[in-house]
Design a protein around this motif. Sequence first.
Motif, PDB file in Angstrom:
ATOM      1  N   LEU A 251      10.074 -13.794   8.742  1.00 33.62           N
ATOM      2  CA  LEU A 251      10.604 -15.100   8.310  1.00 33.62           C
ATOM      3  C   LEU A 251      11.086 -15.299   7.140  1.00 33.62           C
ATOM      4  O   LEU A 251      10.710 -14.552   6.140  1.00 33.62           O
ATOM      5  CB  LEU A 251       9.142 -16.142   8.300  1.00 33.62           C
ATOM      6  CG  LEU A 251       8.771 -16.384   9.913  1.00 33.62           C
ATOM      7  CD1 LEU A 251       7.404 -17.208   9.642  1.00 33.62           C
ATOM      8  CD2 LEU A 251       9.731 -16.875  10.759  1.00 33.62           C
ATOM      9  N   GLU A 252      12.064 -15.884   6.850  1.00 33.98           N
ATOM     10  CA  GLU A 252      12.960 -15.824   5.637  1.00 33.98           C
ATOM     11  C   GLU A 252      12.284 -16.175   4.445  1.00 33.98           C
ATOM     12  O   GLU A 252      12.112 -15.894   3.231  1.00 33.98           O
ATOM     13  CB  GLU A 252      14.245 -16.654   5.680  1.00 33.98           C
ATOM     14  CG  GLU A 252      14.978 -16.686   4.539  1.00 33.98           C
ATOM     15  CD  GLU A 252      16.300 -17.530   4.774  1.00 33.98           C
ATOM     16  OE1 GLU A 252      16.615 -18.263   3.782  1.00 33.98           O
ATOM     17  OE2 GLU A 252      16.996 -17.414   5.996  1.00 33.98           O
ATOM     18  N   ASP A 253      11.326 -17.280   4.599  1.00 38.14           N
ATOM     19  CA  ASP A 253      10.654 -17.819   3.560  1.00 38.14           C
ATOM     20  C   ASP A 253       9.178 -17.122   3.177  1.00 38.14           C
ATOM     21  O   ASP A 253       8.535 -17.853   2.306  1.00 38.14           O
ATOM     22  CB  ASP A 253      10.400 -19.344   3.877  1.00 38.14           C
ATOM     23  CG  ASP A 253      11.613 -20.308   3.736  1.00 38.14           C
ATOM     24  OD1 ASP A 253      12.177 -19.925   2.736  1.00 38.14           O
ATOM     25  OD2 ASP A 253      11.872 -20.959   4.613  1.00 38.14           O
ATOM     26  N   VAL A 254       8.713 -16.067   3.996  1.00 41.25           N
ATOM     27  CA  VAL A 254       7.681 -15.431   3.773  1.00 41.25           C
ATOM     28  C   VAL A 254       8.050 -14.314   2.888  1.00 41.25           C
ATOM     29  O   VAL A 254       8.664 -13.354   3.159  1.00 41.25           O
ATOM     30  CB  VAL A 254       7.093 -15.022   5.328  1.00 41.25           C
ATOM     31  CG1 VAL A 254       5.579 -14.207   4.754  1.00 41.25           C
ATOM     32  CG2 VAL A 254       6.507 -16.308   6.015  1.00 41.25           C
ATOM     33  N   LEU A 255       7.537 -14.229   1.760  1.00 45.03           N
ATOM     34  CA  LEU A 255       7.809 -13.251   0.742  1.00 45.03           C
ATOM     35  C   LEU A 255       6.643 -12.273   0.830  1.00 45.03           C
ATOM     36  O   LEU A 255       7.209 -11.009   0.389  1.00 45.03           O
ATOM     37  CB  LEU A 255       7.542 -13.807  -0.654  1.00 45.03           C
ATOM     38  CG  LEU A 255       8.551 -15.122  -0.883  1.00 45.03           C
ATOM     39  CD1 LEU A 255       8.603 -15.551  -2.177  1.00 45.03           C
ATOM     40  CD2 LEU A 255      10.014 -14.731  -0.824  1.00 45.03           C
ATOM     41  N   ALA A 256       5.503 -12.297   1.194  1.00 45.80           N
ATOM     42  CA  ALA A 256       4.544 -11.344   1.278  1.00 45.80           C
ATOM     43  C   ALA A 256       3.462 -11.627   2.212  1.00 45.80           C
ATOM     44  O   ALA A 256       3.039 -12.812   2.310  1.00 45.80           O
ATOM     45  CB  ALA A 256       3.851 -10.856   0.034  1.00 45.80           C
ATOM     46  N   VAL A 257       2.844 -10.455   2.993  1.00 41.99           N
ATOM     47  CA  VAL A 257       1.666 -10.851   3.893  1.00 41.99           C
ATOM     48  C   VAL A 257       0.664  -9.748   3.572  1.00 41.99           C
ATOM     49  O   VAL A 257       0.907  -8.789   3.561  1.00 41.99           O
ATOM     50  CB  VAL A 257       1.922 -10.964   5.374  1.00 41.99           C
ATOM     51  CG1 VAL A 257       0.745 -10.746   6.362  1.00 41.99           C
ATOM     52  CG2 VAL A 257       3.268 -11.719   5.702  1.00 41.99           C
ATOM     53  N   ARG A 258      -0.502 -10.398   3.269  1.00 37.61           N
ATOM     54  CA  ARG A 258      -1.742  -9.569   3.100  1.00 37.61           C
ATOM     55  C   ARG A 258      -2.828  -9.686   4.070  1.00 37.61           C
ATOM     56  O   ARG A 258      -3.063 -10.951   4.368  1.00 37.61           O
ATOM     57  CB  ARG A 258      -2.047  -9.463   1.616  1.00 37.61           C
ATOM     58  CG  ARG A 258      -1.370  -9.238   0.451  1.00 37.61           C
ATOM     59  CD  ARG A 258      -1.739  -9.447  -1.045  1.00 37.61           C
ATOM     60  NE  ARG A 258      -0.661  -9.546  -1.825  1.00 37.61           N
ATOM     61  CZ  ARG A 258       0.157 -10.756  -1.963  1.00 37.61           C
ATOM     62  NH1 ARG A 258      -0.100 -11.828  -1.327  1.00 37.61           N
ATOM     63  NH2 ARG A 258       1.175 -10.643  -2.961  1.00 37.61           N
ATOM     64  N   GLN A 259      -3.610  -8.598   4.407  1.00 36.07           N
ATOM     65  CA  GLN A 259      -4.694  -8.787   5.280  1.00 36.07           C
ATOM     66  C   GLN A 259      -5.870  -8.610   4.471  1.00 36.07           C
ATOM     67  O   GLN A 259      -6.027  -7.450   3.773  1.00 36.07           O
ATOM     68  CB  GLN A 259      -4.511  -8.046   6.474  1.00 36.07           C
ATOM     69  CG  GLN A 259      -3.492  -8.293   7.474  1.00 36.07           C
ATOM     70  CD  GLN A 259      -3.486  -7.224   8.552  1.00 36.07           C
ATOM     71  OE1 GLN A 259      -4.358  -7.328   9.239  1.00 36.07           O
ATOM     72  NE2 GLN A 259      -2.233  -6.943   8.943  1.00 36.07           N
ATOM     73  N   HIS A 260      -6.921  -9.512   4.484  1.00 35.73           N
ATOM     74  CA  HIS A 260      -8.239  -9.203   3.963  1.00 35.73           C
ATOM     75  C   HIS A 260      -9.404  -9.347   5.126  1.00 35.73           C
ATOM     76  O   HIS A 260      -9.248  -9.966   6.258  1.00 35.73           O
ATOM     77  CB  HIS A 260      -8.456 -10.342   3.108  1.00 35.73           C
ATOM     78  CG  HIS A 260      -7.678 -10.541   1.904  1.00 35.73           C
ATOM     79  ND1 HIS A 260      -7.340  -9.700   0.779  1.00 35.73           N
ATOM     80  CD2 HIS A 260      -6.474 -11.486   1.870  1.00 35.73           C
ATOM     81  CE1 HIS A 260      -6.609 -10.043   0.131  1.00 35.73           C
ATOM     82  NE2 HIS A 260      -5.934 -11.075   0.597  1.00 35.73           N
ATOM     83  N   GLY A 261     -10.290  -8.465   4.981  1.00 36.75           N
ATOM     84  CA  GLY A 261     -11.326  -8.396   5.860  1.00 36.75           C
ATOM     85  C   GLY A 261     -12.300  -9.711   5.785  1.00 36.75           C
ATOM     86  O   GLY A 261     -12.055 -10.579   4.908  1.00 36.75           O
ATOM     87  N   ALA A 262     -13.455  -9.573   6.437  1.00 35.19           N
ATOM     88  CA  ALA A 262     -14.420 -10.711   6.560  1.00 35.19           C
ATOM     89  C   ALA A 262     -14.862 -10.961   5.195  1.00 35.19           C
ATOM     90  O   ALA A 262     -15.480 -12.187   4.874  1.00 35.19           O
ATOM     91  CB  ALA A 262     -15.218 -10.465   7.415  1.00 35.19           C
ATOM     92  N   GLU A 263     -14.819  -9.943   4.130  1.00 29.20           N
ATOM     93  CA  GLU A 263     -15.670 -10.094   3.006  1.00 29.20           C
ATOM     94  C   GLU A 263     -14.712 -11.174   2.086  1.00 29.20           C
ATOM     95  O   GLU A 263     -15.236 -11.460   0.966  1.00 29.20           O
ATOM     96  CB  GLU A 263     -15.728  -8.896   2.203  1.00 29.20           C
ATOM     97  CG  GLU A 263     -14.457  -8.131   1.646  1.00 29.20           C
ATOM     98  CD  GLU A 263     -13.680  -7.528   2.858  1.00 29.20           C
ATOM     99  OE1 GLU A 263     -12.440  -7.030   2.182  1.00 29.20           O
ATOM    100  OE2 GLU A 263     -14.126  -7.349   3.942  1.00 29.20           O
ATOM    101  N   HIS A 264     -13.390 -11.430   2.349  1.00 27.16           N
ATOM    102  CA  HIS A 264     -12.716 -12.414   1.779  1.00 27.16           C
ATOM    103  C   HIS A 264     -13.435 -13.579   1.678  1.00 27.16           C
ATOM    104  O   HIS A 264     -13.452 -14.185   2.767  1.00 27.16           O
ATOM    105  CB  HIS A 264     -11.411 -12.356   2.209  1.00 27.16           C
ATOM    106  CG  HIS A 264     -10.239 -13.036   1.209  1.00 27.16           C
ATOM    107  ND1 HIS A 264     -10.294 -14.324   0.992  1.00 27.16           N
ATOM    108  CD2 HIS A 264      -9.366 -12.247   0.170  1.00 27.16           C
ATOM    109  CE1 HIS A 264      -9.316 -14.653  -0.037  1.00 27.16           C
ATOM    110  NE2 HIS A 264      -8.848 -13.358  -0.217  1.00 27.16           N
ATOM    111  N   GLU A 265     -13.478 -14.422   0.493  1.00 24.04           N
ATOM    112  CA  GLU A 265     -14.542 -15.578   0.654  1.00 24.04           C
ATOM    113  C   GLU A 265     -13.734 -16.848   0.125  1.00 24.04           C
ATOM    114  O   GLU A 265     -14.345 -17.746   0.222  1.00 24.04           O
ATOM    115  CB  GLU A 265     -15.772 -15.555  -0.477  1.00 24.04           C
ATOM    116  CG  GLU A 265     -15.189 -14.702  -1.754  1.00 24.04           C
ATOM    117  CD  GLU A 265     -16.519 -14.344  -2.505  1.00 24.04           C
ATOM    118  OE1 GLU A 265     -16.316 -14.683  -3.654  1.00 24.04           O
ATOM    119  OE2 GLU A 265     -17.466 -13.963  -1.959  1.00 24.04           O
TER     120      GLU A 265
END
Length: 105
Positions: free
Chosen positions: A81-95
């Motif tokens: 997608l043109e407007d998405v600059l970055a995608v990061r994945q976090h595990g279940a520990e992300h609060e």
Amino acid sequence: MMIEQVADPLPQAGFAKIVLELEVNNHPGVMSHICNLFARRAFNVEGILCMPLGDARRSRIWLLVYEDQRLDQMVRQLEKLEDVLAVRQHGAEHEVFERLESFFH
């Protein structure tokens, strides 16, 4: 009447929840475009949080989703997608969602 089932919108047992963190250009329609991408593929989103950054030209979006076999494909679609600059994945520990929930109790 016969109803055709395209995909199971409910998560399957055994899949963990994860957080996708997106940095996007901030303008009307970005959130709708991202949500429609998930909806068209019957991919369930458990939670959404969006906040503008700095000068409000960019936003950060957090999506709480299940880590199923289609997640890698969804991330690749988001990255196109043109407007998405970055995608990061976090595990279940992300609060981020747990902190927000405690704010409303």
